[in-house]
Design a protein around this motif. Structure first.
Motif, PDB file in Angstrom:
ATOM      1  N   GLU B 120       0.758  -1.175   0.195  1.00 53.54           N
ATOM      2  CA  GLU B 120      -0.150  -0.054  -0.105  1.00 53.54           C
ATOM      3  C   GLU B 120       0.867   1.365   0.011  1.00 53.54           C
ATOM      4  OE1 GLU B 120      -3.084   0.432  -0.086  1.00 53.54           O
ATOM      5  OE2 GLU B 120      -3.767  -1.232  -0.167  1.00 53.54           O
ATOM      6  N   ILE B 124       0.554   0.726  -4.410  1.00 47.15           N
ATOM      7  CA  ILE B 124       0.030  -0.577  -4.859  1.00 47.15           C
ATOM      8  C   ILE B 124      -1.180  -1.155  -4.377  1.00 47.15           C
ATOM      9  CG2 ILE B 124       0.447  -2.953  -5.837  1.00 47.15           C
ATOM     10  CD1 ILE B 124       3.538  -2.123  -5.735  1.00 47.15           C
ATOM     11  N   ASP B 125      -2.305  -1.276  -4.915  1.00 45.18           N
ATOM     12  CA  ASP B 125      -3.688  -1.581  -4.315  1.00 45.18           C
ATOM     13  C   ASP B 125      -3.381  -3.124  -4.086  1.00 45.18           C
ATOM     14  OD1 ASP B 125      -6.233  -2.318  -3.791  1.00 45.18           O
ATOM     15  OD2 ASP B 125      -7.110  -1.131  -5.243  1.00 45.18           O
ATOM     16  N   SER B 126      -3.444  -3.485  -2.652  1.00 41.41           N
ATOM     17  CA  SER B 126      -3.362  -4.761  -2.234  1.00 41.41           C
ATOM     18  C   SER B 126      -4.584  -5.560  -2.558  1.00 41.41           C
ATOM     19  CB  SER B 126      -2.946  -4.796  -0.540  1.00 41.41           C
ATOM     20  OG  SER B 126      -4.112  -4.142  -0.131  1.00 41.41           O
ATOM     21  N   ARG B 128      -6.194  -5.377  -5.593  1.00 38.47           N
ATOM     22  CA  ARG B 128      -5.879  -5.812  -6.972  1.00 38.47           C
ATOM     23  C   ARG B 128      -4.829  -6.649  -7.056  1.00 38.47           C
ATOM     24  NH1 ARG B 128      -2.009  -4.684 -10.527  1.00 38.47           N
ATOM     25  NH2 ARG B 128      -1.156  -3.065  -9.533  1.00 38.47           N
TER      26      ARG B 128
END
Lengths: 254, 250
Positions: B120, B124-126, B128
């Motif tokens: 995060e 970075i979207d955890s 996705r």
């Protein structure tokens, strides 16, 4: 000092977990390009405060402005855009153990930019070289010592040229010599990239070494702010007790 | 946490996951890795389970038919019960145990070691990056594994019918074809798709909820397995109602 541009501004931040009130109205300004160290006893909410700065926690009340924009109640996609300006070094390094050291360092670049494998590898090597670990690029994090893991995490943190770097207890769990290596790295990165850095620690050796300014968090509030020299000569009983590490005084152990 | 609160958290997770769907192409490689792990990795277990399930079904059918119903219907019973029920449900339960526990333990460990926060923090979207690939892989690969399981169970039934009941291969296959309905295959596939989604979702949900070190990781793995098994059995009933009294009703 007051003429300088503010990078981060924290106003009246409160946070509770269940019935435990961790932050009770934190006010703090962090200037562009400075190195601020937040000290305080274990469990006083230092790490929680740090996590608010990058939106990993949402405050119950108050605001966190990054370059003038409130991130406290921002939608997720805008928050990710803001986070791209940040780098964060976690207490236990938090390397991805399913990846090699090189992949760990390059993951941010890989996800956010269209780079070829060769370019990613090259960038990872450059970053790892800065922390003196270029030859570990193909190793797994589990093959490394604690100090080496921390250095890899540092390389990952700076890989995307962050404007603001957050360090969560960077020297905790390291021997004094390795801790000093990390302190030197933080200091040299600071000089090199002119990033704003905020460090949370209770290691005073580290604090004196990397700080331009020190703030003390106690019982969920900032109770003192000053330069390293001011901290060392202060009459504030809380700060005095903490920096000299005595059990007797107004600060009680958590 | 109360059941209502848990349902709410789960709904939020699903909602966030759906919103990451447009970025699936960025996660394709991770999805393929997960598909390989869930599908190919589960095959040895499924081979043994389904082979013997088919055999047992054949032997049991023959025992109950004794003197009343012609042997050729052994093939019919094995075929239909495997395609509709035994294949999807047993695969779901067996693979659910394996895959659900491993997802929960992996994500749980990442959670307690701050690796998810690190993702995060790297913007970075955890959801996705971690949940979406596992969900897609589960929903795609559990049906694929179920197809293998069905074929092997029917084959296991054939071996038992020939070996221990003394039927001929021709009789077994004749019975198998006599009552064969394509809708049975489809209903089994729909079920296993739902089971796959349940398994992946429970693994991810409890994995991401993990707190409290190694003990917490163990607790999450257990919860993921128990809840996916229960949900598979409950949804199996609901799906049976839906599929046979509505979708494939004659």
């Amino acid at each position: 000092m007051s003429e300088r541009e503010i990078a981060l501004s924290v106003r009246g931040v409160e946070k509770s977990f269940g019935r435990q009130r961790v932050l009770r109205g934190v006010d703090l300004d962090i200037y562009k390009g400075e190195s601020l160290v937040i000290i305080g006893p274990s469990g006083c909410g230092k790490s929680v405060l740090l996590r608010h700065l990058i939106g990993l926690h949402e405050p119950d009340a108050g605001s966190v402005h990054v370059n003038g924009v409130d991130i406290a109640h921002m939608n997720r996609s805008s928050l990710y855009e803001v986070r791209k300006k940040f780098g964060m070094l976690f207490q236990n390094s938090a390397l991805f153990d399913s990846m090699t050291v090189g992949e760990n360092v390059a993951i941010g670049l890989k996800e956010h930019f269209n780079l070829s494998r060769a370019e990613l590898h090259k960038t990872a090597l450059v970053q790892l070289d800065l922390v003196g670990l270029a030859d570990a690029v193909h190793k797994r994090p589990s093959e490394l010592s604690g100090g080496m893991r921390k250095r890899v995490a540092l390389a990952r943190t700076i890989a995307m040229d962050p404007e603001i770097i957050l360090y969560d207890e960077p020297t905790t769990g390291l021997d004094p010599i390795t801790a000093d290596v990390i302190n030197n790295l933080i200091r040299s990165l600071q000089k090199r990239f002119h990033a704003t850095s905020i460090t949370v620690t209770h290691d005073m050796v580290s604090a004196y070494k990397i700080a331009d300014r020190i703030a003390m968090l106690h019982k969920g509030q900032i109770i003192y702010e000053g330069s390293v020299h001011e901290v060392q000569t202060t009459d504030n009983p809380y700060v005095k007790q903490f920096i000299h590490g005595t059990a007797e005084g107004p600060v009680t152990a958590a | 946490m109360g059941a209502v609160a848990e349902l709410g958290e789960l709904t939020i997770l699903v909602g966030r996951m759906i919103r990451t769907l447009p970025k699936l192409h960025k996660t394709l490689r991770l999805t393929l890795v997960q598909m390989n792990e869930m599908g190919v990795g589960s095959l040895p277990l499924v081979v043994v389970t389904s082979f013997f399930t088919g055999g047992v079904a054949a032997v049991q059918a023959a025992y109950q038919f004794q003197g009343w119903i012609p042997d050729k219907f052994v093939g019919s019973v094995v075929g239909r019960s495997v395609l509709i029920e035994l294949g999807p449900v047993l695969t779901g339960l067996v693979v659910g145990g394996r895959v659900g526990a491993s997802i929960a333990a992996e994500l749980g460990t990442m959670k307690v070691t701050e690796q998810i926060d690190a993702l995060e923090a790297l913007a970075i979207d955890s959801i996705r990056y971690l949940v979406l690939p596992r969900f897609i892989a589960g929903a795609v690969m559990i049906p694929v594994v179920t197809i293998f399981a069905n074929a092997l169970a029917i084959f296991g039934g054939l071996l038992a019918a020939v070996g221990s009941i003394g039927m001929s291969t021709g009789t077994y296959i004749e019975g198998l074809r006599f009552f064969f309905e394509m809708s049975d295959v489809w209903s089994g596939m729909i079920k296993s798709l739902v089971f796959g989604a349940i398994i992946a979702l429970m693994g991810c949900y409890y994995g991401l909820q993990t707190s409290g070190g190694a003990e917490g990781v163990g607790r999450s793995a257990t919860r993921a397995v128990v809840s996916s098994c229960l949900l598979i059995l409950i949804s199996d009933y609901i799906l049976a109602e839906f599929l046979f009294s509505w979708l494939f009703a004659e």
